[in-house]
Design a protein around this motif. Structure first.
Motif, mmCIF file in Angstrom:
data_model
loop_
_atom_site.group_PDB
_atom_site.id
_atom_site.type_symbol
_atom_site.label_atom_id
_atom_site.label_comp_id
_atom_site.label_asym_id
_atom_site.label_seq_id
_atom_site.Cartn_x
_atom_site.Cartn_y
_atom_site.Cartn_z
ATOM 1 N N ILE A 18 0.830 -1.204 0.000
ATOM 2 C CA ILE A 18 0.000 0.000 0.000
ATOM 3 C C ILE A 18 0.866 1.257 0.000
ATOM 4 N N ALA A 19 1.931 1.251 0.791
ATOM 5 C CA ALA A 19 2.821 2.420 0.853
ATOM 6 C C ALA A 19 3.472 2.675 -0.503
ATOM 7 N N TRP A 20 3.977 1.628 -1.160
ATOM 8 C CA TRP A 20 4.606 1.813 -2.471
ATOM 9 C C TRP A 20 3.577 2.211 -3.530
ATOM 10 N N ALA A 21 2.334 1.748 -3.378
ATOM 11 C CA ALA A 21 1.284 2.179 -4.305
ATOM 12 C C ALA A 21 1.024 3.676 -4.149
ATOM 13 N N CYS A 22 1.037 4.168 -2.922
ATOM 14 C CA CYS A 22 0.853 5.605 -2.690
ATOM 15 C C CYS A 22 2.008 6.410 -3.272
ATOM 16 N N VAL A 23 3.234 5.920 -3.086
ATOM 17 C CA VAL A 23 4.397 6.607 -3.660
ATOM 18 C C VAL A 23 4.292 6.631 -5.173
ATOM 19 N N TYR A 24 3.918 5.508 -5.765
ATOM 20 C CA TYR A 24 3.791 5.423 -7.217
ATOM 21 C C TYR A 24 2.703 6.378 -7.727
ATOM 22 N N LEU A 25 1.568 6.439 -7.062
ATOM 23 C CA LEU A 25 0.491 7.341 -7.492
ATOM 24 C C LEU A 25 0.907 8.799 -7.366
ATOM 25 N N PHE A 26 1.658 9.132 -6.314
ATOM 26 C CA PHE A 26 2.162 10.491 -6.154
ATOM 27 C C PHE A 26 3.116 10.846 -7.298
ATOM 28 N N PHE A 54 10.183 4.887 -11.953
ATOM 29 C CA PHE A 54 10.258 3.486 -12.337
ATOM 30 C C PHE A 54 10.709 2.589 -11.188
ATOM 31 N N CYS A 55 11.536 3.111 -10.290
ATOM 32 C CA CYS A 55 11.926 2.333 -9.104
ATOM 33 C C CYS A 55 10.735 2.115 -8.180
ATOM 34 N N SER A 56 9.888 3.125 -8.039
ATOM 35 C CA SER A 56 8.708 2.956 -7.190
ATOM 36 C C SER A 56 7.758 1.927 -7.794
#
Length: 82
Positions: A18-26, A54-56
């Protein structure tokens, strides 16, 4: 205690996903602003941002894979290579 540790690992991977999904969406929102010329980046800033973008995505996919394997209790993660 073993069951609690397994459940904690399961939830930890879910929270990381969930945290990485939030970072990716940001990062995606910032990228869209850059494409629509609401933000402007220099070439160096753009390269750094694209790397983070791309890393996120890669981290999101990695944690989702591990979470899915833990949820399905797959044998893939149970075998340890020496």
């Amino acid at each position: 205690m073993y069951i609690n540790r397994e459940q904690n690992d399961h939830w930890n991977y879910f929270y990381h996903t969930i945290a990485w999904a939030c970072v990716y969406l940001f990062m995606d929102a910032i990228w869209i602003m850059n494409v629509k010329h609401l933000l402007t980046f220099s070439k160096i800033q753009s390269g750094i941002f694209n790397s983070f973008f791309f890393c996120s995505l890669a981290m999101l996919v990695c944690f989702w894979y591990v979470y899915a394997q833990k949820t399905l209790q797959s044998a893939v993660l149970k075998h340890k290579k020496y």
